[in-house]
Write a protein that holds these residues in place. Structure first.
Motif, mmCIF file in Angstrom:
data_model
loop_
_atom_site.group_PDB
_atom_site.id
_atom_site.type_symbol
_atom_site.label_atom_id
_atom_site.label_comp_id
_atom_site.label_asym_id
_atom_site.label_seq_id
_atom_site.Cartn_x
_atom_site.Cartn_y
_atom_site.Cartn_z
ATOM 1 N N UNK A 175 0.812 -1.218 0.000
ATOM 2 C CA UNK A 175 0.000 0.000 0.000
ATOM 3 C C UNK A 175 0.846 1.269 0.000
ATOM 4 N N UNK A 176 2.099 1.162 0.376
ATOM 5 C CA UNK A 176 2.986 2.329 0.394
ATOM 6 C C UNK A 176 3.453 2.720 -1.009
ATOM 7 N N UNK A 177 3.243 1.850 -1.976
ATOM 8 C CA UNK A 177 3.710 2.100 -3.336
ATOM 9 C C UNK A 177 3.066 3.350 -3.928
ATOM 10 N N UNK A 178 1.804 3.611 -3.613
ATOM 11 C CA UNK A 178 1.109 4.790 -4.145
ATOM 12 C C UNK A 178 1.783 6.085 -3.740
ATOM 13 N N UNK A 179 2.138 6.207 -2.465
ATOM 14 C CA UNK A 179 2.789 7.446 -2.019
ATOM 15 C C UNK A 179 4.210 7.539 -2.567
ATOM 16 N N UNK A 180 4.891 6.405 -2.721
ATOM 17 C CA UNK A 180 6.237 6.412 -3.303
ATOM 18 C C UNK A 180 6.212 6.910 -4.744
ATOM 19 N N UNK A 181 5.099 6.657 -5.451
ATOM 20 C CA UNK A 181 4.969 7.070 -6.846
ATOM 21 C C UNK A 181 4.409 8.481 -6.988
ATOM 22 N N UNK A 182 4.121 9.128 -5.862
ATOM 23 C CA UNK A 182 3.617 10.494 -5.906
ATOM 24 C C UNK A 182 2.127 10.592 -6.175
ATOM 25 N N UNK A 183 1.400 9.517 -5.985
ATOM 26 C CA UNK A 183 -0.051 9.549 -6.196
ATOM 27 C C UNK A 183 -0.720 10.070 -4.930
ATOM 28 N N UNK A 184 -1.956 10.529 -5.082
ATOM 29 C CA UNK A 184 -2.693 11.004 -3.916
ATOM 30 C C UNK A 184 -4.147 10.593 -4.032
#
Length: 91
Positions: free
Chosen positions: A15-24
């Motif tokens: 689930x941390x992948x989204x924030x690592x990719x700069x998504x919000x």
């Protein structure tokens, strides 16, 4: 079966992948796959807002254990399966 697959994906999806990719915000990944007559998972397709999320989703589905094939009139049949993964990126 659906609950077990959902629980497995929720447990193993990064689930941390989204924030690592700069998504919000809320993100949705749609996964389509097929359980063939031998119980193997084949034809995995994914649509997501970022290619890395698609790769992660496909990897999770590939790691599912072998399934018992679906049957119709006593004969094994292919079963198509659609699974959405929805998660919110915490800022």
């Amino acid at each position: 079966m659906s609950e077990k697959i959902t629980a497995y994906v929720n447990k193993n999806f990064n689930k941390d992948l989204g924030s690592e990719l700069g998504l919000s915000g809320i993100n949705r990944i749609n996964i389509l796959f097929q359980i063939n007559t031998k119980g193997d998972i084949v034809n995995i397709q994914a649509r997501a807002p970022h290619p890395k999320l698609e790769e992660e989703a496909k990897a999770i589905i590939k790691s599912l254990p072998k399934m018992q094939p679906g049957t119709q009139r006593g004969k094994p049949v292919n079963v198509n399966y659609a699974l959405p993964i929805i998660f919110q990126v915490q800022n």
